[in-house]
Enzyme design. Structure first.
Site, PDB file in Angstrom:
ATOM      1  N   GLY A 237      -8.492  -3.616   7.295  1.00 14.19           N
ATOM      2  CA  GLY A 237      -8.212  -2.200   7.450  1.00 14.19           C
ATOM      3  C   GLY A 237      -7.026  -1.766   6.629  1.00 14.19           C
ATOM      4  O   GLY A 237      -6.591  -2.457   5.713  1.00 14.19           O
ATOM      5  N   THR A 239      -2.952  -0.138   6.115  1.00 12.41           N
ATOM      6  CA  THR A 239      -1.612  -0.549   6.518  1.00 12.41           C
ATOM      7  C   THR A 239      -1.184   0.090   7.831  1.00 12.41           C
ATOM      8  O   THR A 239      -0.618  -0.573   8.700  1.00 12.41           O
ATOM      9  CB  THR A 239      -0.607  -0.194   5.415  1.00 12.41           C
ATOM     10  N   GLU A 259      -6.132  -8.402   6.687  1.00  9.58           N
ATOM     11  CA  GLU A 259      -6.607  -8.227   5.303  1.00  9.58           C
ATOM     12  C   GLU A 259      -6.579  -6.728   5.056  1.00  9.58           C
ATOM     13  O   GLU A 259      -7.412  -5.985   5.567  1.00  9.58           O
ATOM     14  CB  GLU A 259      -8.000  -8.821   5.134  1.00  9.58           C
TER      15      GLU A 259
END
Length: 492
Positions: A237, A239, A259
């Site tokens: 996804g 930040t 990730e």
């Protein structure tokens, strides 16, 4: 005009998938599935409730704490995952069609990333797991020790709409191979493909409770992330979502694998021939309209070759046909979600206000009056301090940045909070390896775009924690235990 294909038969539209089977929800609302190509409602699906999430955690907890799955041999788990792979592969044509209708991915893209890469990734993981050293004996100065890799526990795998099928091979099957029970949380934008995947899981006949799949919205997802019964969260996804996940898992120190996004650079050296650069560069920068975490969104070119490169890439972008994804002559379909189209549009507008120049694209296609379309866009006159060079668009926007020499190119490439992927194009093998060693990213491709999904993959800096794929991607879902057979520090 090519007709829109009919929606294939999708199981469990009015149900949720808990403990390896479709069951009635405890009260989740219905959600309309909107096709991004024409904005038509193509189905309505049942959303999971908080109570459904609690049922899934309880089932996963019982399967891990009391069930046979973590106690099976690795060959037994690999055989079961092979049955799951068979069931997934038999549904790939249907899943590609469903993904096209719910996310706008042309069939050719689905065949590449799902039928091609996805199958390769999960089959490689299954076969690799059979030979991994889950237990080994070591003799050292303090005696003999057995080192064991044991399954970590209940895993919550959070997937994105840009790869709900291939992520089965990157996140879910490795966790299963390690011996974990898994709650799969696809994006709510993937309710059709996720139900086809769930049907495959049901067919595979895994032990009861080992897998649940809930394409949940924000409230239910946050409940799952915060749940004390979840031992690990594995997220693909953005930040901001990752920061929220870490805050919610921190009180119980749950493990996380993240990730995340990128602002991946492609450095074009002066000796790189454009006829060999363009095929992978254009695909790597604009494929699936930039909705790819490793998308090459910054192109770095020398002042000497600037005009030549910009003209060539601009021509290539203008030659891409944007249209309805069920038209086989189309190169790029719509952006999967309306907010993605709006974000790309607003970021391009701000970039122009800051001094960037639109070379190609930069608008909604004039011939398409419905759907969330945006033309593949090339921006020139970009400096690396601009928002468009620093923030992930997750859309079809590529920025060209000039450099004076290779040292400056590397400095520009590394001047980013992200570090996921990158490329270097050159005929000089020594230069390529030198640049690859100096770029701060989890992956570097030489004269190519993308990353290997059969070897450990992940990000530097704010592009993530941990690694997916390869042996390391399976071991991420394990804990290490030492069993001291002889000797001790007390004897030292």
């Amino acid at each position: 005009m090519i007709q829109k294909p009919e929606l294939p038969a999708i199981p469990g539209l009015d149900e949720v998938f808990v403990a390896n089977r479709f069951v009635a929800s405890t009260g989740g609302e219905m959600l309309d599935v909107i096709c991004p190509a024409d904005e038509e409602v193509i189905a309505s699906v049942r959303m999971p409730s908080v109570e459904d999430a609690d049922r899934a955690v309880a089932a996963a907890r019982k399967a891990f704490d009391e069930g046979p799955w973590p106690r099976m041999t690795i060959d037994e788990r690999a055989d079961a995952c092979s049955r799951l792979a068979d069931a997934l592969e038999s549904r790939l044509p249907t899943m590609n069609l469903a993904w096209m209708l719910e996310a706008g991915a042309p069939i050719a893209h689905g065949e590449m990333i799902n039928s091609g890469a996805g199958k390769l990734v999960w089959r490689n993981a299954i076969e690799k797991a059979r030979t991994l050293p889950f237990e080994e004996v070591r003799d050292g100065p303090m005696g003999r020790t057995v080192i064991r890799r044991e399954p970590l526990g209940v895993v919550l795998s959070i997937l994105t709409y840009n790869g709900p099928v291939v992520l089965m091979g990157m996140k879910v099957i490795p966790a299963l191979l390690a011996g974990c029970s898994v709650i799969i949380k696809p994006a709510p934008e993937s309710p059709l493909t996720s139900r086809l995947v769930a049907e495959a899981i049901e067919e595979a006949g895994l032990p009861e409770g080992v897998v649940s799949m809930l394409a949940a919205g924000t409230t239910v997802t946050q409940h799952l992330v915060s749940h004390p019964g979840v031992d690990m969260v594995a997220l693909t996804g953005g930040t901001a979502i990752a920061v929220d996940v870490v805050k919610r898992t921190a009180p119980r120190l749950a493990r996380t694998i993240l990730e995340l996004g990128g602002k991946s650079p492609a450095i074009i050296a002066d000796d790189a021939p454009l006829d060999t650069v363009l095929p992978t560069l254009v695909a790597g920068a604009s494929g699936f309209l930039g909705q790819v975490c490793v998308s090459l969104s910054r192109i770095l070119v020398s002042e000497k070759r600037h005009d030549e490169v910009v003209e060539a890439i601009g021509e290539a972008y203008r030659g891409l046909k944007v249209g309805l994804p069920w038209d086989p002559s189309v190169d790029r379909g719509p952006i999967a979600v309306k907010r993605g189209r709006d974000r790309a549009e607003s970021m391009v507008n701000r970039a122009v206000e800051q001094g960037a120049r639109v070379v190609a694209g930069g608008r909604r296609p004039a011939h398409l009056n419905r759907g969330w379309f945006y033309e593949p866009t090339l921006l020139d006159d970009v400096t690396n301090d601009m928002e468009i060079a620093q923030e992930e668009v997750f859309g079809p926007v590529t920025a060209v940045i000039t450099y004076r020499d290779m040292d400056e190119a590397i400095a520009i490439a590394n001047d980013s909070k992200f570090g996921l992927a990158s490329s270097i194009y050159t005929q000089d093998a020594d230069l390529a390896m030198d640049v690859a060693r100096k770029i701060q990213s989890g992956g570097v491709a030489i004269n190519a775009a993308g990353v290997s999904l059969t070897e450990p993959f992940g990000g530097f800096k704010q592009s993530g924690w941990g690694r997916e794929c390869g042996a390391e991607g399976i071991f991420e879902f394990t804990d290490q235990k030492q069993i001291l057979m002889s000797g001790s520090y007390l004897d030292a």
